[in-house]
Design a protein around this motif. Structure first.
Motif, PDB file in Angstrom:
ATOM      1  N   GLY A  48       0.827  -1.206   0.000  1.00 34.60           N
ATOM      2  CA  GLY A  48       0.000   0.000   0.000  1.00 34.60           C
ATOM      3  C   GLY A  48       0.859   1.252   0.000  1.00 34.60           C
ATOM      4  O   GLY A  48       2.072   1.199   0.231  1.00 34.60           O
ATOM      5  N   GLU A  49       0.225   2.372  -0.272  1.00 32.19           N
ATOM      6  CA  GLU A  49       0.914   3.667  -0.240  1.00 32.19           C
ATOM      7  C   GLU A  49       0.158   4.603   0.694  1.00 32.19           C
ATOM      8  O   GLU A  49      -1.050   4.789   0.558  1.00 32.19           O
ATOM      9  N   VAL A  50       0.886   5.172   1.660  1.00 29.32           N
ATOM     10  CA  VAL A  50       0.277   6.109   2.593  1.00 29.32           C
ATOM     11  C   VAL A  50       0.120   7.456   1.884  1.00 29.32           C
ATOM     12  O   VAL A  50       1.108   8.094   1.508  1.00 29.32           O
ATOM     13  N   LEU A  51      -1.118   7.886   1.687  1.00 24.44           N
ATOM     14  CA  LEU A  51      -1.389   9.139   0.991  1.00 24.44           C
ATOM     15  C   LEU A  51      -1.429  10.333   1.938  1.00 24.44           C
ATOM     16  O   LEU A  51      -0.994  11.433   1.593  1.00 24.44           O
ATOM     17  N   GLU A  52      -1.946  10.094   3.131  1.00 19.22           N
ATOM     18  CA  GLU A  52      -2.160  11.216   4.058  1.00 19.22           C
ATOM     19  C   GLU A  52      -2.157  10.704   5.499  1.00 19.22           C
ATOM     20  O   GLU A  52      -2.634   9.597   5.778  1.00 19.22           O
ATOM     21  N   VAL A  53      -1.579  11.469   6.390  1.00 16.58           N
ATOM     22  CA  VAL A  53      -1.539  11.122   7.812  1.00 16.58           C
ATOM     23  C   VAL A  53      -2.042  12.317   8.615  1.00 16.58           C
ATOM     24  O   VAL A  53      -1.557  13.441   8.436  1.00 16.58           O
ATOM     25  N   SER A  54      -3.001  12.073   9.485  1.00 17.98           N
ATOM     26  CA  SER A  54      -3.512  13.151  10.334  1.00 17.98           C
ATOM     27  C   SER A  54      -3.687  12.640  11.758  1.00 17.98           C
ATOM     28  O   SER A  54      -3.794  11.437  12.000  1.00 17.98           O
ATOM     29  N   LYS A  55      -3.686  13.550  12.696  1.00 16.64           N
ATOM     30  CA  LYS A  55      -3.787  13.199  14.111  1.00 16.64           C
ATOM     31  C   LYS A  55      -5.169  12.634  14.429  1.00 16.64           C
ATOM     32  O   LYS A  55      -6.178  13.125  13.945  1.00 16.64           O
ATOM     33  N   HIS A  56      -5.189  11.584  15.225  1.00 19.45           N
ATOM     34  CA  HIS A  56      -6.456  11.011  15.672  1.00 19.45           C
ATOM     35  C   HIS A  56      -7.135  12.025  16.604  1.00 19.45           C
ATOM     36  O   HIS A  56      -6.493  12.572  17.508  1.00 19.45           O
ATOM     37  N   PRO A  57      -8.428  12.289  16.406  1.00 20.77           N
ATOM     38  CA  PRO A  57      -9.090  13.320  17.216  1.00 20.77           C
ATOM     39  C   PRO A  57      -9.221  12.969  18.697  1.00 20.77           C
ATOM     40  O   PRO A  57      -9.370  13.872  19.532  1.00 20.77           O
ATOM     41  N   ASN A  58      -9.125  11.665  19.022  1.00 20.13           N
ATOM     42  CA  ASN A  58      -9.367  11.268  20.408  1.00 20.13           C
ATOM     43  C   ASN A  58      -8.220  10.484  21.041  1.00 20.13           C
ATOM     44  O   ASN A  58      -8.399   9.860  22.088  1.00 20.13           O
ATOM     45  N   ALA A  59      -7.048  10.514  20.415  1.00 15.31           N
ATOM     46  CA  ALA A  59      -5.902   9.764  20.962  1.00 15.31           C
ATOM     47  C   ALA A  59      -4.604  10.425  20.522  1.00 15.31           C
ATOM     48  O   ALA A  59      -4.385  10.631  19.336  1.00 15.31           O
ATOM     49  N   ASP A  60      -3.764  10.753  21.482  1.00 19.92           N
ATOM     50  CA  ASP A  60      -2.516  11.454  21.188  1.00 19.92           C
ATOM     51  C   ASP A  60      -1.511  10.605  20.417  1.00 19.92           C
ATOM     52  O   ASP A  60      -0.726  11.140  19.633  1.00 19.92           O
ATOM     53  N   LYS A  61      -1.508   9.296  20.653  1.00 17.92           N
ATOM     54  CA  LYS A  61      -0.487   8.444  20.046  1.00 17.92           C
ATOM     55  C   LYS A  61      -0.960   7.702  18.801  1.00 17.92           C
ATOM     56  O   LYS A  61      -0.249   6.848  18.270  1.00 17.92           O
ATOM     57  N   LEU A  62      -2.153   8.029  18.323  1.00 17.26           N
ATOM     58  CA  LEU A  62      -2.684   7.375  17.131  1.00 17.26           C
ATOM     59  C   LEU A  62      -2.821   8.366  15.989  1.00 17.26           C
ATOM     60  O   LEU A  62      -2.997   9.565  16.203  1.00 17.26           O
ATOM     61  N   THR A  63      -2.701   7.844  14.756  1.00 17.07           N
ATOM     62  CA  THR A  63      -2.909   8.671  13.571  1.00 17.07           C
ATOM     63  C   THR A  63      -3.961   8.019  12.690  1.00 17.07           C
ATOM     64  O   THR A  63      -4.166   6.796  12.717  1.00 17.07           O
ATOM     65  N   VAL A  64      -4.623   8.851  11.912  1.00 19.05           N
ATOM     66  CA  VAL A  64      -5.599   8.374  10.935  1.00 19.05           C
ATOM     67  C   VAL A  64      -4.934   8.481   9.563  1.00 19.05           C
ATOM     68  O   VAL A  64      -4.534   9.567   9.145  1.00 19.05           O
ATOM     69  N   CYS A  65      -4.799   7.354   8.886  1.00 20.22           N
ATOM     70  CA  CYS A  65      -4.085   7.315   7.602  1.00 20.22           C
ATOM     71  C   CYS A  65      -5.046   6.998   6.463  1.00 20.22           C
ATOM     72  O   CYS A  65      -5.959   6.183   6.614  1.00 20.22           O
TER      73      CYS A  65
END
Length: 342
Positions: A48-65
């Motif tokens: 796969g290819e990661v297109l975009e990474v953003s901060k998870h709205p409810n967790a400091d150590k998680l990202t939404v990819c």
């Protein structure tokens, strides 16, 4: 001994199906204990290819990819600190069996399901090499080569779309303890031509005696020992083709120096070992038996209690390898190695 079907095809034009190869090997006196398909464990895994990474709205150590896998783009929650846009990564889809669970003390496999993590849905998983069962690194996701093809099955990317024959070789057939040895037998059985690899060694005009020496004390157990010194070494990861071959037969890639010695062993059946030249006392190899009860730390970090009939490779002061078995931690190849002896 594990033999790769794809690796064999470097030496013979092998078109037979695995079951026919198994039958031929058995008739040749080489018992095939199992025929394995290593790529099966990576069903529903893709590049796969990661297109975009953003901060998870409810967790400091998680990202939404947002991750592209073939024609689809998936939302995947990731907890790895090294994930970044633009990376090519191994992606498990819903339904995949993750080989190792890094959150389980025993690392047991588990089936990946669609999940809602802190209120955000996740439709897959970006994997670490530990989770894939390809290594011990669990600090972050595994990042693939930049030229990896998005949507390619992961088994194919790693060269595991292969068939592995686990062969029991009897003590009187050491000539079959290699891919070329097995290929030679199959060439006869199928009426094929054996294609031996061609190579040319380029040597400098420097005298080897100015750099190293070899002394054989136990001439009964070791009639001959050959060594070569390689200067100006640059230790780095092996090319992908080499890593793929080693993984196929169950070996973990280490670096280009260590990996090529393992490749030669599995190709021609000749054991060899690379030592860090600067760690060899006296720049000398001495072949002799161990002292009874002597303790030696091998590359895997284990302390081995030796017997007096254990043949050892030593330098001018100390043992550095158990002959034909495993090297010692005291002369292992590291990123700082500049010269090696093998």
């Amino acid at each position: 001994m594990k033999i790769s079907h794809k690796w064999l095809k470097n030496y013979i034009d092998l078109e037979a199906e695995p079951e026919e190869v198994k039958e031929k090997l058995t008739m040749l006196g080489l018992e095939v204990e199992s025929v394995d398909y290593p790529g099966e464990k990576f069903k529903n895994f893709y590049v796969g290819e990661v297109l975009e990474v953003s901060k998870h709205p409810n967790a400091d150590k998680l990202t939404v990819c947002r991750v592209r896998v073939g024609k689809d783009t998936l939302q995947i929650i990731c907890g790895a600190p090294n994930v970044a846009a633009g990376q090519k990564v191994p992606v498990a889809l819903v339904g995949a069996v993750i080989p190792r669970n890094q959150h389980d003390p025993e690392g047991k496999p588990f089936v990946l399901t669609k999940a809602k993590i802190r209120g955000v849905e996740s439709y897959g998983m970006i994997c670490s090499e530990f989770e894939l069962g390809l290594g011990d690194d669990k600090e972050g996701i595994m990042v693939l080569e930049p030229n990896a093809q998005v949507g390619q099955p992961l088994a194919e990317y790693f060269g595991l779309d292969d068939v592995i024959y686990d062969i029991s070789v009897t003590p009187n057939r050491p000539d079959c303890l290699s891919h070329i040895g097995v290929a030679r037998e199959l060439a006869v059985a199928f009426g094929l031509k054996l294609k031996k690899p061609e190579f040319k060694v380029v040597e400098s005009d420097k005298r080897i005696t100015d750099y190293a020496s070899v002394e054989i004390i136990d001439t009964l157990n070791c009639p001959r020992y050959a060594a070569r010194v390689v200067l100006n070494v640059k230790v780095e990861p092996s090319p992908k083709w080499l890593q793929d071959y080693l993984r196929a037969v169950g070996l973990r890639p280490i670096n280009n120096i260590v990996d090529i010695t393992n490749f030669v062993l599995y190709e021609v059946g000749h054991p060899l070992h690379a030592f860090d030249y600067d760690k060899l006392a006296g720049h000398k190899i001495v072949v002799k038996c161990a002292n009874d009860g002597e303790v030696f730390i091998t590359l895997d970090g284990k302390a081995r209690v030796l017997r007096k009939d254990t043949l050892m490779i030593c330098d001018a002061e100390k043992p550095v390898a158990i002959a034909g078995v495993m090297g010692g931690a005291n002369t292992e190849i590291t990123d700082e190695t500049k010269k090696c002896s093998d």
